[in-house]
Design a protein around this motif. Structure first.
Motif, PDB file in Angstrom:
ATOM      1  N   LEU A 130       0.833  -1.212   0.000  1.00 58.76           N
ATOM      2  CA  LEU A 130       0.000   0.000   0.000  1.00 58.76           C
ATOM      3  C   LEU A 130       0.861   1.254   0.000  1.00 58.76           C
ATOM      4  O   LEU A 130       0.584   2.207  -0.745  1.00 58.76           O
ATOM      5  N   ASN A 131       1.880   1.289   0.831  1.00 56.11           N
ATOM      6  CA  ASN A 131       2.744   2.462   0.898  1.00 56.11           C
ATOM      7  C   ASN A 131       3.470   2.697  -0.428  1.00 56.11           C
ATOM      8  O   ASN A 131       3.603   3.842  -0.869  1.00 56.11           O
ATOM      9  N   ASP A 132       3.928   1.624  -1.076  1.00 52.68           N
ATOM     10  CA  ASP A 132       4.591   1.762  -2.374  1.00 52.68           C
ATOM     11  C   ASP A 132       3.672   2.388  -3.417  1.00 52.68           C
ATOM     12  O   ASP A 132       4.133   3.075  -4.328  1.00 52.68           O
ATOM     13  N   ARG A 133       2.374   2.166  -3.276  1.00 52.65           N
ATOM     14  CA  ARG A 133       1.389   2.686  -4.226  1.00 52.65           C
ATOM     15  C   ARG A 133       0.701   3.961  -3.726  1.00 52.65           C
ATOM     16  O   ARG A 133      -0.213   4.448  -4.340  1.00 52.65           O
ATOM     17  N   ARG A 134       1.156   4.420  -2.562  1.00 54.06           N
ATOM     18  CA  ARG A 134       0.611   5.640  -1.959  1.00 54.06           C
ATOM     19  C   ARG A 134      -0.907   5.543  -1.749  1.00 54.06           C
ATOM     20  O   ARG A 134      -1.651   6.472  -2.021  1.00 54.06           O
ATOM     21  N   ILE A 135      -1.325   4.396  -1.252  1.00 54.23           N
ATOM     22  CA  ILE A 135      -2.742   4.149  -0.958  1.00 54.23           C
ATOM     23  C   ILE A 135      -2.955   4.359   0.533  1.00 54.23           C
ATOM     24  O   ILE A 135      -2.275   3.747   1.363  1.00 54.23           O
ATOM     25  N   SER A 136      -3.908   5.214   0.873  1.00 57.15           N
ATOM     26  CA  SER A 136      -4.219   5.492   2.270  1.00 57.15           C
ATOM     27  C   SER A 136      -4.916   4.302   2.912  1.00 57.15           C
ATOM     28  O   SER A 136      -5.643   3.561   2.246  1.00 57.15           O
ATOM     29  N   TRP A 137      -4.719   4.158   4.224  1.00 54.47           N
ATOM     30  CA  TRP A 137      -5.317   3.032   4.938  1.00 54.47           C
ATOM     31  C   TRP A 137      -5.720   3.423   6.351  1.00 54.47           C
ATOM     32  O   TRP A 137      -5.161   4.319   6.951  1.00 54.47           O
ATOM     33  N   VAL A 138      -6.710   2.681   6.846  1.00 52.21           N
ATOM     34  CA  VAL A 138      -7.209   2.835   8.205  1.00 52.21           C
ATOM     35  C   VAL A 138      -7.299   1.435   8.814  1.00 52.21           C
ATOM     36  O   VAL A 138      -7.894   0.536   8.231  1.00 52.21           O
ATOM     37  N   GLU A 180       6.523   4.371  10.843  1.00 54.76           N
ATOM     38  CA  GLU A 180       7.415   4.080   9.716  1.00 54.76           C
ATOM     39  C   GLU A 180       6.907   4.634   8.390  1.00 54.76           C
ATOM     40  O   GLU A 180       7.659   4.678   7.423  1.00 54.76           O
ATOM     41  N   ARG A 181       5.658   5.020   8.350  1.00 55.98           N
ATOM     42  CA  ARG A 181       5.029   5.406   7.080  1.00 55.98           C
ATOM     43  C   ARG A 181       5.791   6.547   6.424  1.00 55.98           C
ATOM     44  O   ARG A 181       6.115   7.541   7.073  1.00 55.98           O
ATOM     45  N   PRO A 182       6.075   6.384   5.118  1.00 60.03           N
ATOM     46  CA  PRO A 182       6.836   7.444   4.416  1.00 60.03           C
ATOM     47  C   PRO A 182       6.067   8.744   4.290  1.00 60.03           C
ATOM     48  O   PRO A 182       4.886   8.799   4.351  1.00 60.03           O
TER      49      PRO A 182
END
Length: 182
Positions: A130-138, A180-182
């Motif tokens: 998800l982070n590689d694709r810049r997808i937000s998450w909850v 850790e999130r970029p």
């Protein structure tokens, strides 16, 4: 909600949360979403609207094949690291290839039941993806319920300010992933 809070720039609506059973995108969910979005947009023309898809918000490929026309809509995806894997990640990549915006509005470190252990390795695969694709998450869930997905240890305060000891194994992992999130 739109009438009351639509003037605030930080509102996110989620409609059709986890549709399941005998429903599909084209016949049931999409027409419902069009009507609800029209109602929201009458009061709030700008804020993000997240729309669920069939099979507990996992059939994002169907929405990508017949998207809504509103430019500020994203499609919800829900997963649990102990249950869902590469097939669902492939659906995300497919939907993105069709220019669909994806928002992971629910995920857990456990099995889809909310229990069954903390799957740290698979959780990290998901979050890196998800982070590689810049997808937000909850993450699900901020409670002290006695189950693997709960972020708080039983008896933790409902008012916040939690110590490491008041976080569950899930809560400590999710806290680390957020930091850790970029």
């Amino acid at each position: 909600m739109a009438r009351r809070y639509g003037d605030y720039p930080n509102i996110i609506y989620e409609i059709a949360n986890e549709p399941n059973g005998p429903v599909n995108w084209n016949q049931h969910i999409r027409p419902y979403a069009v009507d609800v979005i029209d109602t929201i947009r009458a009061h709030d023309p700008n804020n993000l609207i997240i729309v669920g898809t069939a099979t507990w918000s996992q059939d994002i490929h169907d929405a990508a094949d017949n998207p809504l026309s509103d430019p500020n809509v994203a499609y919800a995806l829900h997963f649990y690291a102990g249950t869902h894997g590469e097939e669902l990640r492939s659906r995300i990549d497919y939907a993105r290839s069709r220019n669909a915006a994806i928002f992971v509005s629910e995920w857990g470190v456990s099995q889809a039941t909310g229990d069954g252990g903390v799957f740290e390795q698979e959780t990290r695969v998901w979050i890196d993806f998800l982070n590689d694709r810049r997808i937000s998450w909850v993450n699900w869930n901020l409670s002290d319920k006695v189950e693997s997905s709960a972020a708080l240890a039983p008896g933790a305060s409902a008012r916040g300010g939690w110590t490491q000891a008041q976080l569950s194994e899930s809560g400590r992992l999710v806290r680390e992933l957020i930091k850790e999130r970029p």
